[in-house]
Structure formats: structure tokens, C-alpha cells
Design an enzyme around this catalytic site. Structure first.
Site, PDB file in Angstrom:
ATOM      1  N   SER A   1       1.000  -1.187   0.053  1.00 35.31           N
ATOM      2  CA  SER A   1      -0.080  -0.059  -0.070  1.00 35.31           C
ATOM      3  C   SER A   1       0.991   1.361   0.231  1.00 35.31           C
ATOM      4  O   SER A   1       1.853   1.394   0.693  1.00 35.31           O
ATOM      5  CB  SER A   1      -0.812  -0.125   1.176  1.00 35.31           C
TER       6      SER A   1
ATOM      7  N   LYS B   1      -1.134  -0.906  -4.659  1.00 32.31           N
ATOM      8  CA  LYS B   1      -2.115  -0.315  -3.954  1.00 32.31           C
ATOM      9  C   LYS B   1      -2.008   1.220  -3.890  1.00 32.31           C
ATOM     10  O   LYS B   1      -0.984   1.424  -3.008  1.00 32.31           O
ATOM     11  CB  LYS B   1      -2.989  -0.934  -2.845  1.00 32.31           C
TER      12      LYS B   1
ATOM     13  N   LYS C   1      -2.920   4.898  -2.485  1.00 30.57           N
ATOM     14  CA  LYS C   1      -3.953   5.601  -1.738  1.00 30.57           C
ATOM     15  C   LYS C   1      -4.137   6.960  -2.503  1.00 30.57           C
ATOM     16  O   LYS C   1      -3.243   7.554  -3.285  1.00 30.57           O
ATOM     17  CB  LYS C   1      -3.479   6.144  -0.505  1.00 30.57           C
TER      18      LYS C   1
ATOM     19  N   ASP D   1      -7.106   3.031  -3.091  1.00 26.49           N
ATOM     20  CA  ASP D   1      -8.000   3.383  -1.887  1.00 26.49           C
ATOM     21  C   ASP D   1      -8.133   4.617  -1.493  1.00 26.49           C
ATOM     22  O   ASP D   1      -7.199   5.318  -1.437  1.00 26.49           O
ATOM     23  CB  ASP D   1      -6.994   2.536  -0.836  1.00 26.49           C
TER      24      ASP D   1
ATOM     25  N   GLU E   1     -11.018   1.049  -3.838  1.00 23.88           N
ATOM     26  CA  GLU E   1     -11.444   0.450  -2.456  1.00 23.88           C
ATOM     27  C   GLU E   1     -12.052   1.836  -1.565  1.00 23.88           C
ATOM     28  O   GLU E   1     -11.556   3.013  -1.675  1.00 23.88           O
ATOM     29  CB  GLU E   1     -10.113   0.112  -1.678  1.00 23.88           C
TER      30      GLU E   1
ATOM     31  N   ASP F   1     -14.191  -1.563   2.464  1.00 24.91           N
ATOM     32  CA  ASP F   1     -13.151  -1.646   3.600  1.00 24.91           C
ATOM     33  C   ASP F   1     -13.924  -1.187   4.683  1.00 24.91           C
ATOM     34  O   ASP F   1     -14.639  -2.006   5.700  1.00 24.91           O
ATOM     35  CB  ASP F   1     -11.764  -0.860   3.368  1.00 24.91           C
TER      36      ASP F   1
ATOM     37  N   LYS G   1     -10.581  -7.200   7.333  1.00 30.16           N
ATOM     38  CA  LYS G   1      -9.411  -6.938   7.920  1.00 30.16           C
ATOM     39  C   LYS G   1      -9.991  -7.269   9.400  1.00 30.16           C
ATOM     40  O   LYS G   1     -11.090  -7.050   9.944  1.00 30.16           O
ATOM     41  CB  LYS G   1      -9.408  -5.489   8.084  1.00 30.16           C
TER      42      LYS G   1
ATOM     43  N   GLY H   1      -4.783  -4.467   5.879  1.00 30.71           N
ATOM     44  CA  GLY H   1      -3.648  -4.372   6.605  1.00 30.71           C
ATOM     45  C   GLY H   1      -3.973  -3.194   7.506  1.00 30.71           C
ATOM     46  O   GLY H   1      -4.648  -2.187   6.946  1.00 30.71           O
TER      47      GLY H   1
HETATM   48  O1  SMG Z   1      -0.850  -2.834   6.791  1.00 31.63           O
HETATM   49  O2  SMG Z   1       0.041  -2.426   4.746  1.00 31.63           O
HETATM   50  C1  SMG Z   1      -0.640  -1.950   5.805  1.00 31.63           C
HETATM   51  C2  SMG Z   1      -1.530  -0.800   5.401  1.00 31.63           C
HETATM   52  C3  SMG Z   1      -2.567  -1.053   4.467  1.00 31.63           C
HETATM   53  O3  SMG Z   1      -3.412   1.018   3.308  1.00 31.63           O
HETATM   54  C4  SMG Z   1      -3.392   0.152   4.404  1.00 31.63           C
HETATM   55  N1  SMG Z   1      -4.423   0.468   5.363  1.00 31.63           N
HETATM   56  O4  SMG Z   1      -7.646   1.641   4.499  1.00 31.63           O
HETATM   57  O5  SMG Z   1      -6.785   0.005   4.095  1.00 31.63           O
HETATM   58  C5  SMG Z   1      -6.398   0.786   4.419  1.00 31.63           C
HETATM   59  C6  SMG Z   1      -5.259   1.415   5.330  1.00 31.63           C
HETATM   60  C7  SMG Z   1      -5.617   1.625   6.652  1.00 31.63           C
HETATM   61  C8  SMG Z   1      -4.793   2.282   7.527  1.00 31.63           C
HETATM   62  S1  SMG Z   1      -4.178   3.789   7.048  1.00 31.63           S
HETATM   63  C9  SMG Z   1      -3.228   4.487   8.384  1.00 31.63           C
HETATM   64 MG    MG Z   2      -8.826   0.880   2.905  1.00 35.61          MG
END
Ligand code: SMG
Ligand code: MG
Length: 381
Positions: A146, A172, A174, A200, A225, A250, A274, A302
């Protein structure tokens, strides 16, 4: 829970640790620079008299930005409201935790951390890994990464290239309004047409953004996402009609029954599972089973977990319904050093699923002690 000896919780330790991230991680809701993580350790005594310890990791962040939970609140609700309901009786199973705590609303991350610690202890006492317990079959799983929002597209490309060089098999990104189409186009060009790519938004868009988000269709991505706020299930269903790229939920998915509803309404074409968000690993397995039954692909998300949560996520993602690469990157993606002696690594883009009892990690006690910021102990009367 079938095949596992029941028992009782003798003592619980709530430990807070501080771990800096190797680089800031920016999402549409803010920037994470350091994690303040709550760990739960339980002393477990089986009815056969043996004692075992188990560990759980609470995925609540410092502030209630991703969801209503936050780490201080999680510790408070555990101490003041949840624990008392688990420190009674002699024949507890980890699978009873959710029922015992059901009259208390919300707080899935806090509840999930407790269930995880008990499950880890109970499985270790039986010498069984969580993966074997749930019928997970894969020995390795593909690893996705991510990537946070970057202001500068060239910086983003340099970061993505590093992860490609590390061997990650899926990227992925953001995104948020203003950092979406152009960023995705540049990354797609960098990585070529064949590498799996997804985005995402962490709830950053509105119902009126359908035509804008449909511009992402040309980049042949796996999924978008959580584009809309978590409660907007109908909005996601409408978006799924407007946009060709599959819509993945999510934040919206907090239980198996809610997931079933979202699928039925056409809002959830793919599910990010999750465990912390849904109250624990056992509910996560139920969501997996439900999605398999409905033909909805799933992948494991994650929450920047340490080696404790990452090992557990890898075992979960070894279930056959996890057909898409998850956010189970190497420990070094976020941390210079992990609190387990056997951190998750990637080889040829894959993570080896731990096989040892419980959730399959071993604590690095000296390092854990060195990053501990507070410890509270609750003993049974
Ligand atoms: O653990 O690799 C990881 C992070 C994956 O992007 C990630 N998590 O919305 O999916 C999500 C985010 C939530 C945490 S963002 C601080
Ligand atoms: Mg997410």
C-alpha cells in the site's frame, strides 16, 4: 471451539509500544509517522492444568480517523468494560469472547484484540496453528504493498519503483480528490499493463463523483476501495453501476451480516477483510466463508500491524477464498525493526505463511521491552 481445551484467563497485561515508521504514510484522512500500539498478553490456564501465554494486537490508530476507535479509547474500554466479562468462569473458549461481549456495543478493534490473545493462547496450548485450525491451505501468499499519497508525481513514481524492485506483486495507491487520475495514469505507465494495480480512497469522495471516478476505468485496475463514506451503502451500489472497475468495501464492512447486506444491495463487488475492523479473526473467517458462498472475491487488508498481526493476517489469507493479493507486505515496509524474532519477509513477491502453533510468531522480548511505553496488569480476583 472444536478440539480445543477450554480454560480461564489468569492475568492480562496491556502493553503500549511506540514504533516509528520508516517513512510517513499519508492517506486521505491524515499522515501516520509513528505507531502507538496496544498489545494484549494473557496468561491462560487450560482445564487440564497447563499454562500458556497468548498475544493479541489492537489495530486502533492514535486518532479516530479510520474508524471511531482510537488506541487510548480501546485500552479504556478493555480495562473498564470488557475484561471483567472474560475474567469469570473456568471453561472459556476464545470463540465465546464475542458472545460474552455482545451486549457492549461497538469497539470491534478492542474486542478483536482480546479474542486474538485468547485464541493465540488456546491454540498454543493445543499445539495447533490458527491456519490449520481454520483449514487454510496455502503455504505462501502473494504480497501487495500500500503506497501513501505523494504530492509530487515523480516522488510517487520513485517510491513505486522501489516496491516493484522489492518484488511486490500488486500495487495499491492511496488516492483523494486532486491526487487520483494523474497519479494512477503515471503509475500505470511506469509498471506496465500487466502488473495488478488498485486504489484506496478511504471515504474521500461523494455520490456525485461517479463520472470522475469512471475515468479510472481506462487504467484496468483490480478495484476501487472505499470511495464513499462508510455508511453510504446505497451510494456504493449506485457507483458500482456507474463505474466499470469493481467497487471494494473496507471501512463499511464491520460484520458478517452487514457484509451480506452490502453484497445483496450490489455495493460490494470485492471485500477487503480486516480482522480488527470486524471484531476478530473468527468473524473474519465467517466473512470469508460468506463471500466464497456469494462468489465475491476477498483479500486481506492491513492496519500497519507489527509481526504479531502480520503473522496472523498471513494465516488468514491462506484460506482458499483469498484470491486477490492482500496488504501483507514485509515488516520492513513500515518498521526498521519488528517486535518478533521472525518478521514477515517477501521472497519472489510472496510471504511464507507461518506454521507454528497459535498465530505463529515469537516475541523478541528484549526489543519489545525497549519500545514499551507503559504496562498495566489486571489479575483475576
Ligand atoms: O498494513 O499495509 C498495511 C496498510 C494498508 O493501506 C492500508 N491500510 O484503509 O486499507 C486501509 C489502510 C488503513 C490504515 S491507514 C493508516
Ligand atoms: Mg482501505
Amino acid at each position: 471451539m472444536s478440539g480445543l481445551e477450554p480454560g480461564r484467563v489468569e492475568r492480562v497485561e496491556l502493553r503500549r509500544i511506540a514504533l516509528p515508521l520508516v517513512s510517513p504514510f499519508r492517506t486521505s484522512f491524515g499522515v501516520e509517522r509513528e505507531r502507538d500500539i496496544l498489545l494484549v498478553r494473557v496468561d491462560w490456564r487450560s482445564t487440564d492444568g497447563s499454562s500458556t501465554e497468548g498475544w493479541g494486537e489492537c489495530v486502533a490508530l492514535t486518532e479516530p480517523t479510520y474508524s471511531p476507535e482510537y488506541v487510548d479509547g480501546a485500552q479504556h474500554v478493555i480495562t473498564e468494560h470488557l475484561l471483567g466479562r472474560l475474567l469469570t468462569g473456568d471453561d472459556l473458549h476464545a470463540s465465546d469472547v464475542a458472545t460474552r461481549l455482545a451486549t457492549l456495543h461497538g469497539h470491534p478493534m478492542a474486542k478483536g484484540a482480546l479474542e486474538m490473545a485468547l485464541l493465540d493462547a488456546q491454540l498454543r496450548a493445543a499445539g495447533v496453528s490458527f491456519g490449520d485450525h481454520i483449514g487454510a491451505t496455502a503455504t505462501t501468499i502473494p504480497s501487495g504493498v500500500s503506497v501513501g499519497i505523494h504530492d509530487d508525481v515523480d516522488d510517487l513514481l520513485a517510491t513505486v519503483q522501489r516496491y516493484v524492485d522489492d518484488g511486490y506483486v500488486r500495487i495499491k495507491l492511496k488516492i483523494e480528490p486532486g491526487a487520483d487520475i494523474e497519479h494512477v495514469a503515471a503509475v500505470r505507465e511506469l509498471i506496465g499493463p500487466d502488473m495488478p494495480l488498485q486504489v484506496d480512497a478511504n471515504t474521500a469522495y461523494t455520490r456525485t463523483d461517479g463520472r470522475h471516478l469512471a475515468r479510472l476505468d481506462e487504467f484496468d485496475m483490480l478495484l476501487i476501495e472505499q470511495p464513499l463514506p462508510e455508511h453510504d451503502i446505497i451510494g456504493h451500489a449506485r457507483l458500482a453501476d456507474e463505474v466499470e472497475t469493481p467497487i471494494c468495501l473496507d471501512e463499511s464492512l464491520v460484520s458478517a451480516s452487514g457484509t451480506a447486506d452490502a453484497i445483496e444491495l450490489g455495493a460490494c463487488e470485492i471485500a477487503n477483510i480486516k480482522p480488527g475492523r470486524v471484531g476478530g479473526y473468527l468473524e473474519a473467517v465467517r466473512i470469508h466463508d460468506l463471500c466464497v458462498d456469494r462468489g465475491v472475491p476477498v483479500w486481506c487488508g492491513g492496519m500497519l500491524e507489527t509481526g504479531i498481526g502480520r503473522a496472523a493476517n498471513a494465516m488468514l489469507a491462506a484460506l482458499p477464498g483469498f484470491t486477490l493479493p492482500g496488504d501483507i507486505s514485509a515488516s520492513t515496509r513500515f518498521y526498521e525493526r519488528d517486535i518478533v524474532v521472525d518478521p514477515i519477509t517477501i521472497t519472489d513477491g510472496h510471504v511464507t505463511v507461518p506454521r507454528s502453533p497459535g498465530f505463529g510468531f515469537e516475541i523478541d522480548h528484549a526489543f519489545l521491552d525497549s519500545v514499551t511505553t507503559s504496562t498495566a496488569t489486571i489479575t483475576r480476583d
